[in-house]
Motif scaffolding. Structure first.
Motif, PDB file in Angstrom:
ATOM      1  N   PHE A 176      66.944  58.290  29.997  1.00  0.00           N
ATOM      2  CA  PHE A 176      67.894  58.934  29.087  1.00  0.00           C
ATOM      3  C   PHE A 176      67.209  60.019  28.252  1.00  0.00           C
ATOM      4  N   THR A 177      65.963  59.776  27.858  1.00  0.00           N
ATOM      5  CA  THR A 177      65.220  60.797  27.119  1.00  0.00           C
ATOM      6  C   THR A 177      65.003  62.029  27.986  1.00  0.00           C
ATOM      7  N   PHE A 178      64.585  61.811  29.226  1.00  0.00           N
ATOM      8  CA  PHE A 178      64.348  62.925  30.153  1.00  0.00           C
ATOM      9  C   PHE A 178      65.631  63.708  30.392  1.00  0.00           C
ATOM     10  N   ALA A 179      66.752  63.004  30.421  1.00  0.00           N
ATOM     11  CA  ALA A 179      68.035  63.670  30.657  1.00  0.00           C
ATOM     12  C   ALA A 179      68.472  64.522  29.471  1.00  0.00           C
ATOM     13  N   GLY A 180      67.813  64.355  28.322  1.00  0.00           N
ATOM     14  CA  GLY A 180      68.127  65.186  27.160  1.00  0.00           C
ATOM     15  C   GLY A 180      68.867  64.478  26.051  1.00  0.00           C
TER      16      GLY A 180
ATOM     17  N   LEU B 119      74.716  55.653  36.123  1.00  0.00           N
ATOM     18  CA  LEU B 119      75.073  54.266  36.452  1.00  0.00           C
ATOM     19  C   LEU B 119      74.160  53.246  35.778  1.00  0.00           C
ATOM     20  N   ARG B 120      73.156  53.712  35.027  1.00  0.00           N
ATOM     21  CA  ARG B 120      72.169  52.832  34.372  1.00  0.00           C
ATOM     22  C   ARG B 120      71.510  51.930  35.419  1.00  0.00           C
ATOM     23  N   GLU B 121      71.061  52.541  36.504  1.00  0.00           N
ATOM     24  CA  GLU B 121      70.502  51.791  37.635  1.00  0.00           C
ATOM     25  C   GLU B 121      69.167  52.405  38.066  1.00  0.00           C
ATOM     26  N   PRO B 122      68.059  51.967  37.461  1.00  0.00           N
ATOM     27  CA  PRO B 122      66.747  52.515  37.819  1.00  0.00           C
ATOM     28  C   PRO B 122      66.376  52.307  39.283  1.00  0.00           C
ATOM     29  N   HIS B 123      66.960  51.295  39.929  1.00  0.00           N
ATOM     30  CA  HIS B 123      66.571  51.018  41.316  1.00  0.00           C
ATOM     31  C   HIS B 123      66.919  52.174  42.244  1.00  0.00           C
ATOM     32  N   ARG B 124      67.874  53.000  41.864  1.00  0.00           N
ATOM     33  CA  ARG B 124      68.216  54.151  42.704  1.00  0.00           C
ATOM     34  C   ARG B 124      67.063  55.147  42.752  1.00  0.00           C
TER      35      ARG B 124
END
Length: 542
Positions: free
Chosen positions: A140-144, A484-489
């Motif tokens: 989320f930080t990286f996304a801005g 989607l709050r899905e780090p596995h992707r």
């Protein structure tokens, strides 16, 4: 360049022209071409026309010149092959963010994760919340977005009377540092005494009153407990490579003086009902196994407040005082009903106004080989510090062991349980952390052994093309992982990228080719950034 999105935009306009209405172009990656659209099949019944005719007409009007070649396939699919010069130019243009744009609608996001209890060591049960929450915070930080990390500590309640009274029996402040050296043993000893000694039990209960009323000696010892626990937590967090800092620790005690006003607001809005002496909220749509309405107990029958009241106070504080527009609670799946009820009551109270969203980021359990909760051979919970010690012993370096643990946790859908298996996690082949770390180290070795400048990308061999396509998928997968709050992707993408690089490296000579050196460089940068977003460090050599 998000190729999938670009192609989707072009085909959406084409299908809209054919159908006379907005159409989902249904563009997906494909084994038959770079991408494929199946939109014509969905439109056939609506338009009363054969899907191949619809697809053919859309292909004719689509603005794809200079971008991709299109071919009609099967019952009405459009196969899309991006032109080599487009792929090459897009790889050349990748910047430090590898094409990922910062959001144009940043939010203030509070992410609640880890959440251990004071006077207890971190256990393996805290692993998932900690690494999933930290990966989301990084993404989320990286996304801005403006991310606020919160480590919601269990540092308040009746058990602290027991712990402080036991500390006093051992010598109080003079014995605090020594007695708290092993928090787990300290807690167990206090529990044994509480369960078996009526006099101690009575003193412990009185000590709770002293703590809550602000007694100076009691508060001082309580601060010792909290301080030693936080030191222990930070020691594990540093080893685990998570971004939580002492400033992110917010205990339940922080909200203790806000609970009365929470109760008053809920009563004023008519949201509380007395039930067997307790004050409860009954949000619509929640029922127990007996079919009766399920209560959220805000104040217990003895006048005390439970963790539901604290969670409501925390939510209200995060929205009103911290200005959060989004709240993520990274907590195990068994708490799903609790959080749904908390959010429902908060919404009814007006603490989740329009534009503010709260979400439970649930996750599954870590299992042993027997399919049951992962424990030591003696049946005890596994200390997280002991798990990291074992990782150090089994791996060639701490960065490998920790990376293996974290990747194994993050590589599967967070909602699913997974079996903890050292052999699989530490393998240098397959979908593992060490495999990705090894892929990165191998690329670094290329630049040590064959130093030379990169140059404009020119695609010829099929393996070069596959690698270029894989590199250009980073933007889309990061956006999806955040959405989607899905780090596995992201983990799955990085594994596929490493596989694509392996095929490229085995079939294409890199030394002496500026184009291929650029492809190798972009791969290394993507692996490094992607794994960093998952909280996994990269060794330069393995």
């Amino acid at each position: 360049m998000n190729l999938e999105a670009l192609l989707a935009d072009r085909l959406a306009a084409a299908f809209a022209a054919v159908a006379g209405t907005t159409v989902d172009p249904a563009v997906r990656a494909s084994q038959h071409a770079d991408f494929q659209s199946g939109a014509a099949l969905a439109l056939a019944r609506q338009l009363g026309r054969p899907p191949r005719d619809i697809a053919a007409e859309a292909a004719t009007v689509a603005d794809l010149a200079g971008l991709a070649d299109v071919e009609l396939s099967g019952p009405g699919f459009l196969n899309l092959t991006v032109r080599d010069e487009v792929l090459a130019a897009a790889v050349d243009a990748l910047d430090d963010r590898l094409g990922v744009a910062r959001t144009t609608t940043p939010q203030r996001v509070v992410i609640d994760y880890s959440g251990p209890n004071v006077a207890k060591e971190l256990q393996i049960g805290h692993l998932r919340s900690t690494v999933i929450g930290d990966a989301l915070a990084r993404l989320f930080t990286f996304a801005g977005h403006d991310v606020i990390r919160v480590n919601h500590l269990g540092d308040w309640g009746t058990q602290f009377g027991m712990l402080i009274e036991h500390l006093i029996d051992l010598g109080g402040a003079a014995a605090a540092d020594h007695s708290l050296a092993d928090l787990t043993d300290f807690y167990r000893a206090a529990r044994v005494k509480f369960d078996g000694d009526e006099g101690f039990r009575t003193r412990a209960r009185l000590r709770v009153v002293a703590l809550q009323s602000g007694d100076e000696v009691t508060r001082s010892l309580w601060h010792r407990l909290v301080g030693q626990s936080e030191l222990d937590f930070m020691s594990v967090y540093r080893r685990l490579g998570v971004t939580l800092a002492p400033a992110d620790f917010v205990g339940e005690s922080f909200y203790s003086d806000q609970l009365a006003s929470v109760l008053a607001e809920l009563e004023e809005k008519g949201l509380l009902v007395e039930s067997q002496g307790a004050l409860c909220a009954f949000p619509p749509g929640f029922a127990g196994r007996d079919g009766e309405p399920l209560p959220l107990i805000v104040r217990k029958s003895d006048g005390g407040f439970g963790y539901a009241a604290t969670d409501l106070a925390a939510l209200r504080h995060r929205v009103r005082k911290l200005g959060a527009t989004r709240l993520l609670y990274v907590v195990g799946a068994p708490q799903q009903t609790h959080f749904r009820m908390v959010f429902a009551v908060a919404a009814a109270a007006g603490w989740l106004p329009a534009g503010v969203r709260a979400e439970h980021i649930e996750f599954g359990a870590i299992l042993g080989a027997d399919g049951k909760m992962f424990k030591t051979r003696s049946g005890e919970n596994v200390r997280l510090s002991a798990l990291l010690d074992e990782a150090d012993q089994r791996a060639t370096a701490p960065v490998i062991g920790v990376g293996a643990i974290k990747y194994a946790d993050l590589s599967g859908d967070r909602r699913s349980d997974y079996v903890f298996d050292w052999d699989r996690m530490l393998a240098t082949t397959g979908n593992t952390g060490p495999y990705l770390q090894y892929a990165y180290a191998r690329i670094r070795s290329i630049f040590r052994n064959f130093a030379g400048p990169g140059g404009p990308v020119v695609l010829g061999a099929p393996a070069e093309r596959r690698l270029a396509l894989a590199l250009l998928g980073f933007e889309s997968v990061v956006d999806t992982a955040v959405e989607l709050r899905e780090p596995h992707r992201l983990a799955a993408y990085l594994h596929d990228l490493a596989v694509a690089f392996s095929g490229f490296y085995e079939t294409c000579r890199v030394a002496g080719s500026p184009s291929r050196l650029t492809l190798a460089d972009r791969t290394a940068r993507t692996l490094r950034l992607g794994l960093d977003l998952l909280g996994i460090d990269m060794p330069d050599e393995m």
